[in-house]
Design a protein around this motif. Structure first.
Motif, PDB file in Angstrom:
ATOM      1  N   VAL A 114      27.006 102.090   2.034  1.00  0.00           N
ATOM      2  CA  VAL A 114      27.180 103.502   2.369  1.00  0.00           C
ATOM      3  C   VAL A 114      27.123 104.289   1.070  1.00  0.00           C
ATOM      4  O   VAL A 114      27.829 103.971   0.112  1.00  0.00           O
ATOM      5  CB  VAL A 114      28.522 103.757   3.084  1.00  0.00           C
ATOM      6  N   LEU A 115      26.277 105.318   1.049  1.00  0.00           N
ATOM      7  CA  LEU A 115      26.184 106.199  -0.098  1.00  0.00           C
ATOM      8  C   LEU A 115      27.004 107.450   0.194  1.00  0.00           C
ATOM      9  O   LEU A 115      26.694 108.198   1.124  1.00  0.00           O
ATOM     10  CB  LEU A 115      24.731 106.590  -0.379  1.00  0.00           C
ATOM     11  N   ALA A 116      28.052 107.670  -0.578  1.00  0.00           N
ATOM     12  CA  ALA A 116      28.954 108.802  -0.356  1.00  0.00           C
ATOM     13  C   ALA A 116      28.761 109.820  -1.472  1.00  0.00           C
ATOM     14  O   ALA A 116      29.154 109.572  -2.617  1.00  0.00           O
ATOM     15  CB  ALA A 116      30.407 108.336  -0.315  1.00  0.00           C
ATOM     16  N   PRO A 117      28.152 110.972  -1.170  1.00  0.00           N
ATOM     17  CA  PRO A 117      27.949 111.981  -2.217  1.00  0.00           C
ATOM     18  C   PRO A 117      29.271 112.569  -2.696  1.00  0.00           C
ATOM     19  O   PRO A 117      30.098 112.974  -1.887  1.00  0.00           O
ATOM     20  CB  PRO A 117      27.093 113.052  -1.526  1.00  0.00           C
ATOM     21  N   LEU A 118      29.433 112.609  -3.997  1.00  0.00           N
ATOM     22  CA  LEU A 118      30.593 113.287  -4.588  1.00  0.00           C
ATOM     23  C   LEU A 118      30.205 114.753  -4.781  1.00  0.00           C
ATOM     24  O   LEU A 118      30.258 115.307  -5.875  1.00  0.00           O
ATOM     25  CB  LEU A 118      30.973 112.626  -5.911  1.00  0.00           C
ATOM     26  N   LEU A 119      29.775 115.347  -3.680  1.00  0.00           N
ATOM     27  CA  LEU A 119      29.292 116.724  -3.652  1.00  0.00           C
ATOM     28  C   LEU A 119      30.045 117.458  -2.544  1.00  0.00           C
ATOM     29  O   LEU A 119      30.476 116.844  -1.559  1.00  0.00           O
ATOM     30  CB  LEU A 119      27.787 116.763  -3.401  1.00  0.00           C
ATOM     31  N   LEU A 120      30.170 118.763  -2.687  1.00  0.00           N
ATOM     32  CA  LEU A 120      31.092 119.519  -1.837  1.00  0.00           C
ATOM     33  C   LEU A 120      30.441 120.237  -0.676  1.00  0.00           C
ATOM     34  O   LEU A 120      31.138 120.804   0.165  1.00  0.00           O
ATOM     35  CB  LEU A 120      31.865 120.512  -2.705  1.00  0.00           C
ATOM     36  N   SER A 121      29.109 120.225  -0.616  1.00  0.00           N
ATOM     37  CA  SER A 121      28.431 120.918   0.471  1.00  0.00           C
ATOM     38  C   SER A 121      27.030 120.356   0.624  1.00  0.00           C
ATOM     39  O   SER A 121      26.534 119.604  -0.227  1.00  0.00           O
ATOM     40  CB  SER A 121      28.361 122.428   0.186  1.00  0.00           C
ATOM     41  N   ARG A 122      26.406 120.726   1.726  1.00  0.00           N
ATOM     42  CA  ARG A 122      25.021 120.339   1.942  1.00  0.00           C
ATOM     43  C   ARG A 122      24.115 121.130   0.995  1.00  0.00           C
ATOM     44  O   ARG A 122      24.422 122.248   0.615  1.00  0.00           O
ATOM     45  CB  ARG A 122      24.617 120.616   3.392  1.00  0.00           C
ATOM     46  N   GLY A 123      23.004 120.515   0.626  1.00  0.00           N
ATOM     47  CA  GLY A 123      22.070 121.163  -0.284  1.00  0.00           C
ATOM     48  C   GLY A 123      20.956 120.193  -0.640  1.00  0.00           C
ATOM     49  O   GLY A 123      20.813 119.127  -0.019  1.00  0.00           O
ATOM     50  N   TYR A 124      20.173 120.551  -1.643  1.00  0.00           N
ATOM     51  CA  TYR A 124      18.986 119.774  -1.991  1.00  0.00           C
ATOM     52  C   TYR A 124      19.332 118.334  -2.358  1.00  0.00           C
ATOM     53  O   TYR A 124      18.637 117.399  -1.961  1.00  0.00           O
ATOM     54  CB  TYR A 124      18.241 120.443  -3.143  1.00  0.00           C
TER      55      TYR A 124
END
Length: 300
Positions: A114-124
């Motif tokens: 599972v790849l879990a983005p350490l990002l806070l919102s959807r985007g590019y």
């Protein structure tokens, strides 16, 4: 002479008895071990197998030239490991830091992840960069988890950081009437990113009981200074800046410097952040496990 000779021989006889007892103990132990592998009917028992390792969690960070960012991410991953011992946790960056995500994926053994983005919102990055990196790893059966936000655990972290910076967790009525918060995010041209940040601002406003205005360091409006002026026009002169970044960096520092009163630290290695990463992992893993069944039902 006989008595003296008998006395001298005693240690030798005792040593012989001790070595015989030790030998019998060793034989009994070895026999017991061998018998434990045999059933009553004489067939050999199958030794217990160690449970398989869970699918890997690959945390995907953006990357930063600020060395504090990498240290913060490593501290957060350590908290994830504390929360879930035995879970294989890996780190990959989209840019600027090693290991790059493509290298991390290439180094994983074939299997599920599972790849879990350490990002806070959807985007590019969530929609394009991370799936493109995953496409270079055909040996993996993997899915990309949703970004961290919006989610109540993020709001819990933002609230904790504001309190650490000096926000009164139980303000009186007058303080509420004159206070406000700017939620300072990185910014994106993707409208989904702005929608996610606005939702987090609304959740934080419910938590604090004061207006929370989203603002951006780049690529979107309003800027942090503009959002602060908008609050002042509404009589909210006691304004704090909630730094909506996962780790320190240039944009996070820039947003914090604009604060007329207090600025919270980035989200960082808060326990709620570790639990949110695991929440995204668990939810995505459940859908990944169900995917082969869905395909089988579709083909049938």
């Amino acid at each position: 002479m006989t008595a003296s000779k008998h006395h001298r021989d005693e240690p030798t006889g005792t040593a012989h008895l001790d070595s015989t007892a030790q030998l019998m103990t060793r034989i009994t132990s070895q026999l017991g071990t061998q018998l434990s592998h045999v059933r009553l009917d004489g067939s050999r028992r199958t030794p217990p197998q160690a449970p398989p390792a869970p699918p890997a969690l690959v945390v995907v960070a953006h990357g930063s030239r600020d060395p504090r960012a990498l240290a913060t991410v490593h501290a957060l991953l350590d908290k994830v490991r504390e929360e879930r011992p035995g879970l294989p946790v890996h780190l990959g960056h989209i840019e600027l830091n090693e290991p790059l995500l493509t290298d991390t994926l290439a180094g994983l053994a074939p299997g599920r992840a599972v790849l879990a983005p350490l990002l806070l919102s959807r985007g590019y990055h969530v929609k394009q960069d991370i799936p493109a990196a995953l496409a270079t790893a055909p040996h993996l059966t993997a899915r990309v988890a949703p970004p961290l936000g919006p989610h109540p655990l993020l709001v819990e972290t933002l609230f904790a950081r504001l309190v650490e910076a000096g926000w009164d967790p139980r303000p009186d009525a007058r303080t509420r009437r004159t206070s406000g918060v700017v939620l300072a995010a990185a910014g994106s041209r993707d409208p989904d990113s702005a929608a996610d940040t606005a939702r987090t601002a609304a959740l934080l406003a419910e938590r604090l009981g004061v207006p929370v205005v989203p603002a951006y360091a780049s690529a979107a409006a309003p800027t942090v200074p503009a959002a602060l002026r908008a609050l002042a026009v509404r009589g909210r002169h006691r304004a704090a800046v909630a730094v909506y970044f996962t780790a320190p960096g240039r944009f996070a520092t820039q947003c914090a410097r604009a604060a007329p009163w207090i600025a919270a630290a980035p989200l960082g290695a808060h326990t709620a952040m570790a639990r949110l990463l695991l929440h995204r992992y668990d939810g995505t893993l459940a859908s990944l496990a169900a995917a082969p069944v869905q395909r089988q039902l579709t083909s049938a």
